[in-house]
Design a protein around this motif. Structure first.
Motif, PDB file in Angstrom:
ATOM      1  N   ILE A   5      26.899  40.298  40.040  1.00  0.00           N
ATOM      2  CA  ILE A   5      27.363  40.540  38.677  1.00  0.00           C
ATOM      3  C   ILE A   5      28.877  40.711  38.739  1.00  0.00           C
ATOM      4  CG2 ILE A   5      27.251  42.078  36.672  1.00  0.00           C
ATOM      5  CD1 ILE A   5      24.520  43.035  37.753  1.00  0.00           C
ATOM      6  N   LEU A   6      29.586  40.150  37.774  1.00  0.00           N
ATOM      7  CA  LEU A   6      31.034  40.346  37.666  1.00  0.00           C
ATOM      8  C   LEU A   6      31.367  40.859  36.283  1.00  0.00           C
ATOM      9  CD1 LEU A   6      32.558  37.108  39.210  1.00  0.00           C
ATOM     10  CD2 LEU A   6      32.416  39.341  40.266  1.00  0.00           C
ATOM     11  N   MET A   7      32.261  41.841  36.227  1.00  0.00           N
ATOM     12  CA  MET A   7      32.847  42.239  34.951  1.00  0.00           C
ATOM     13  C   MET A   7      34.256  41.664  34.938  1.00  0.00           C
ATOM     14  SD  MET A   7      33.452  45.935  33.135  1.00  0.00           S
ATOM     15  CE  MET A   7      34.780  46.439  34.216  1.00  0.00           C
ATOM     16  N   LEU A   8      34.530  40.817  33.988  1.00  0.00           N
ATOM     17  CA  LEU A   8      35.821  40.143  33.872  1.00  0.00           C
ATOM     18  C   LEU A   8      36.516  40.595  32.597  1.00  0.00           C
ATOM     19  CD1 LEU A   8      34.593  36.549  34.772  1.00  0.00           C
ATOM     20  CD2 LEU A   8      35.635  38.228  36.307  1.00  0.00           C
ATOM     21  N   VAL A  38      29.601  37.966  48.534  1.00  0.00           N
ATOM     22  CA  VAL A  38      29.727  36.865  47.574  1.00  0.00           C
ATOM     23  C   VAL A  38      30.415  37.348  46.296  1.00  0.00           C
ATOM     24  CG1 VAL A  38      28.438  35.237  46.137  1.00  0.00           C
ATOM     25  CG2 VAL A  38      27.761  35.615  48.511  1.00  0.00           C
ATOM     26  N   ALA A  39      30.019  38.525  45.793  1.00  0.00           N
ATOM     27  CA  ALA A  39      30.589  39.056  44.550  1.00  0.00           C
ATOM     28  C   ALA A  39      32.089  39.323  44.693  1.00  0.00           C
ATOM     29  CB  ALA A  39      29.860  40.327  44.136  1.00  0.00           C
ATOM     30  N   VAL A  40      32.501  39.874  45.824  1.00  0.00           N
ATOM     31  CA  VAL A  40      33.928  40.129  46.059  1.00  0.00           C
ATOM     32  C   VAL A  40      34.696  38.812  46.125  1.00  0.00           C
ATOM     33  CG1 VAL A  40      35.585  40.989  47.773  1.00  0.00           C
ATOM     34  CG2 VAL A  40      33.624  42.389  47.112  1.00  0.00           C
ATOM     35  N   GLY A  41      34.140  37.811  46.770  1.00  0.00           N
ATOM     36  CA  GLY A  41      34.782  36.495  46.814  1.00  0.00           C
ATOM     37  C   GLY A  41      34.963  35.895  45.429  1.00  0.00           C
ATOM     38  N   ARG A  42      33.949  36.042  44.603  1.00  0.00           N
ATOM     39  CA  ARG A  42      34.038  35.524  43.229  1.00  0.00           C
ATOM     40  C   ARG A  42      35.044  36.318  42.399  1.00  0.00           C
ATOM     41  NH1 ARG A  42      27.629  34.258  42.135  1.00  0.00           N
ATOM     42  NH2 ARG A  42      27.550  32.519  43.600  1.00  0.00           N
ATOM     43  N   ALA A  43      35.089  37.619  42.602  1.00  0.00           N
ATOM     44  CA  ALA A  43      36.059  38.447  41.880  1.00  0.00           C
ATOM     45  C   ALA A  43      37.486  38.078  42.281  1.00  0.00           C
ATOM     46  CB  ALA A  43      35.790  39.923  42.144  1.00  0.00           C
ATOM     47  N   ASN A  44      37.714  37.871  43.561  1.00  0.00           N
ATOM     48  CA  ASN A  44      39.049  37.463  44.019  1.00  0.00           C
ATOM     49  C   ASN A  44      39.439  36.098  43.457  1.00  0.00           C
ATOM     50  OD1 ASN A  44      39.448  39.818  45.457  1.00  0.00           O
ATOM     51  ND2 ASN A  44      38.629  38.980  47.357  1.00  0.00           N
ATOM     52  N   PHE A  45      38.465  35.190  43.387  1.00  0.00           N
ATOM     53  CA  PHE A  45      38.736  33.877  42.792  1.00  0.00           C
ATOM     54  C   PHE A  45      39.112  34.041  41.319  1.00  0.00           C
ATOM     55  CE2 PHE A  45      37.279  30.071  40.524  1.00  0.00           C
ATOM     56  CZ  PHE A  45      37.966  29.089  41.220  1.00  0.00           C
ATOM     57  N   ALA A  53      42.690  39.699  33.993  1.00  0.00           N
ATOM     58  CA  ALA A  53      43.496  40.835  34.451  1.00  0.00           C
ATOM     59  C   ALA A  53      42.712  41.721  35.409  1.00  0.00           C
ATOM     60  CB  ALA A  53      43.966  41.649  33.249  1.00  0.00           C
ATOM     61  N   ILE A  54      41.410  41.868  35.151  1.00  0.00           N
ATOM     62  CA  ILE A  54      40.567  42.748  35.958  1.00  0.00           C
ATOM     63  C   ILE A  54      39.271  42.007  36.270  1.00  0.00           C
ATOM     64  CG2 ILE A  54      39.309  44.944  36.014  1.00  0.00           C
ATOM     65  CD1 ILE A  54      41.360  45.917  33.870  1.00  0.00           C
ATOM     66  N   ALA A  55      38.852  42.050  37.521  1.00  0.00           N
ATOM     67  CA  ALA A  55      37.566  41.477  37.932  1.00  0.00           C
ATOM     68  C   ALA A  55      36.876  42.483  38.849  1.00  0.00           C
ATOM     69  CB  ALA A  55      37.769  40.142  38.643  1.00  0.00           C
ATOM     70  N   VAL A  56      35.718  42.969  38.405  1.00  0.00           N
ATOM     71  CA  VAL A  56      34.991  43.993  39.162  1.00  0.00           C
ATOM     72  C   VAL A  56      33.691  43.388  39.690  1.00  0.00           C
ATOM     73  CG1 VAL A  56      33.926  46.273  39.060  1.00  0.00           C
ATOM     74  CG2 VAL A  56      35.959  45.787  37.681  1.00  0.00           C
TER      75      VAL A  56
END
Length: 68
Positions: A5-8, A38-45, A53-56
């Motif tokens: 899950i990502l919060m963008l 995987v979630a951290v990689g997607r957030a960094n992308f 501005a923010i990806a959690v």
């Protein structure tokens, strides 16, 4: 089984945020650690995109075959 899950967010205000996940069964992971990798990689992308501005990164455990 774990789901990414990502919060963008487009800015620092909560009304600019969206929670994004996938319904693809191939996007579920056996361990929490694998899911977060995987979630951290997607957030960094996502953070590399100027509109974000923010990806959690987050993960949610999905329990199948058990009654609640």
């Amino acid at each position: 089984m774990w789901m990414t899950i990502l919060m963008l967010c487009g800015n620092m205000y909560a009304n600019s945020c969206l929670v994004v996940t996938s319904k693809d069964i191939n996007d579920y992971y056996a361990t929490k650690e694998e899911c977060f990798e995987v979630a951290v990689g997607r957030a960094n992308f996502a953070k590399a995109t100027p509109q974000i501005a923010i990806a959690v990164p987050m993960c949610q455990e999905i329990i199948l075959g058990e009654e609640i």
